[in-house]
Write an enzyme that holds these catalytic residues in place. Structure first.
Site, short mmCIF file in Angstrom:
data_model
loop_
_atom_site.label_atom_id
_atom_site.label_comp_id
_atom_site.label_asym_id
_atom_site.label_seq_id
_atom_site.Cartn_x
_atom_site.Cartn_y
_atom_site.Cartn_z
N HIS A 53 0.86 -1.22 0.07
CA HIS A 53 0.03 0.14 -0.04
C HIS A 53 0.93 1.35 0.04
CE1 HIS A 53 -3.86 1.95 1.79
NE2 HIS A 53 -3.16 2.85 0.96
N ASP A 237 3.51 4.93 11.56
CA ASP A 237 4.33 6.15 11.73
C ASP A 237 4.20 7.00 12.94
OD1 ASP A 237 1.66 7.04 11.24
OD2 ASP A 237 2.28 8.25 9.58
N PHE A 238 2.94 6.37 13.84
CA PHE A 238 2.46 6.84 15.00
C PHE A 238 1.87 8.18 14.84
CE2 PHE A 238 6.43 4.46 16.82
CZ PHE A 238 5.65 3.16 16.79
N ASP A 263 1.47 3.63 2.99
CA ASP A 263 0.54 4.50 2.43
C ASP A 263 1.16 5.94 2.05
OD1 ASP A 263 -1.89 5.62 1.59
OD2 ASP A 263 -2.77 5.96 3.93
N ALA A 297 -3.44 12.81 4.62
CA ALA A 297 -3.76 12.44 3.13
C ALA A 297 -2.45 11.53 2.98
CB ALA A 297 -3.49 13.60 2.34
#
Length: 368
Positions: A53, A237-238, A263, A297
């Site tokens: 992803h 990524d927290f 992502d 985003a």
């Protein structure tokens, strides 16, 4: 023949010092002994990272174009940049876009032999939870469109993110075509989500993000995913998910079902500024990508950074499952994702600080 010797070899079972023998692109032997070959003293040898992803990285992306040639060019650029981060397999991931552009994206992936497939994140998602996707192009599940995508991609559509409440019968249809359905960008309640998994949906797209929230009287897709989804994506990524919640998911779901994804978007590896995700303008500030409405985003996360974040929580061996073995299994890639005799020699060499030093694909050094 290539021999990588005296490395700290990371497998799903243990980490041990040994050697890997490679011939004709495959691992032919794994030995717990030092052999004559390339000495990797004090370095970690891991299966190459797999990102199923990712929308883009360092000026390249798979969301913003109108013709197959530009999509193909960006897929090639993504591959080159991802290799620097130890990623040996990835799925360029679209966003919700027009039918014409979606077909062009599929044509583009057909043109790039080195890339195994594509992830369609939409367009059959919930208008209530579009995230940063363009609501203008959200539509009902369309069997003819999917068949066209598969044909134009050269049978490279590996997975599609869908909102199951739109059409539960779409899940067995996708499975019949060899496509892995993932549940995401959805307003499905607990019962509907449970039905989706019983029908064969095999993954949840970025758990917690862009879906009906968890409530103790309305557990929704979150609890259904924790209970029943064969695989659950997490963006470690927290930022997308709080670190304490990531710890919670690791404990209750277990390391064998979680797939780490980035992502990542076009701005990954670049400075803060203005960018696009599909046709939507986004801003990146301090590495966080947002729409003008303030919605997340995508991310600027790389898989080597994701790996480091996870290592801090669960150690090297288990973290390797999340970035290599599990994503391979989640899309049916049985020939990679683990250092084992007979598997593809897709490998990442990391130093003591877990920085990527070298990357191999099919036994060939491709980075640096």
């Amino acid at each position: 023949m290539l021999i990588l010797s005296n490395a700290k070899i990371v497998t799903p079972y243990k980490i041990f010092t040994g050697s890997v023998i490679i011939d004709k692109g495959k691992i032919v032997e794994v030995k717990e002994e030092r052999l004559q070959g390339e000495n990797l003293d004090n370095m970690y040898l891991l299966p190459g990272f797999i990102d199923i992803h990712t929308h883009g990285i360092k000026g390249y992306d798979y969301t913003s174009w109108d013709d197959s040639e530009k999509f193909a060019k960006n897929a090639i650029g993504m591959r080159k940049e991802l290799l620097r981060h130890g990623v040996t397999t990835f799925l360029p991931t679209t966003v919700t876009m027009s039918k014409d552009n979606l077909i062009e994206a599929c044509k583009g992936i057909k043109e790039v032999d080195e890339i195994i497939g594509i992830h369609l994140e939409g367009p059959y998602i919930s208008e209530k939870h579009p995230g940063a996707q363009d609501i203008r192009y959200i539509r009902q599940p369309d069997k003819e469109e999917v068949l066209a995508c598969i044909k134009e991609s050269g049978n490279k559509v590996k997975t599609i993110t869908i909102a199951p409440e739109k059409d539960l019968d779409f899940i067995p249809f996708l499975l019949s075509l060899g496509v892995y359905p993932s549940i995401g960008h959805t307003d499905a309640d607990y019962i509907t989500s449970t039905k989706a998994f019983s029908l064969g949906a095999n993954r949840t797209t970025h758990l917690f993000n862009a879906m009906r929230g968890f409530h103790h009287r309305d557990p929704g897709v979150v609890l259904a995913s924790i209970n029943f989804s064969p695989f659950v994506e997490i963006i470690p990524d927290f930022i997308h998910v709080n670190e304490e919640v990531v710890k919670f998911v690791l404990q209750v779901v277990g390391v064998n079902r979680i797939v780490a994804v980035t992502d990542s978007i076009i701005a990954t590896g670049l400075s803060d500024g203005e960018y696009t995700l599909g046709k939507i303008k986004i801003s990146v500030h301090k590495g966080i990508a947002l729409t003008k409405e303030g919605k997340l985003a995508g991310s600027t996360l790389t898989m080597d950074k994701a790996f480091k974040n996870l290592v801090r929580l669960i150690g090297i061996k288990d973290s390797s499952l999340l970035v290599s073995y599990n994503p391979a299994r989640a899309i049916g890639l049985n020939d990679r994702g683990v250092i084992e005799k007979g598997k593809r020699a897709d490998l990442a060499i990391l130093d003591e600080n877990l920085n990527v030093i070298k990357t191999y694909v099919g036994g060939e050094q491709v980075y640096p």
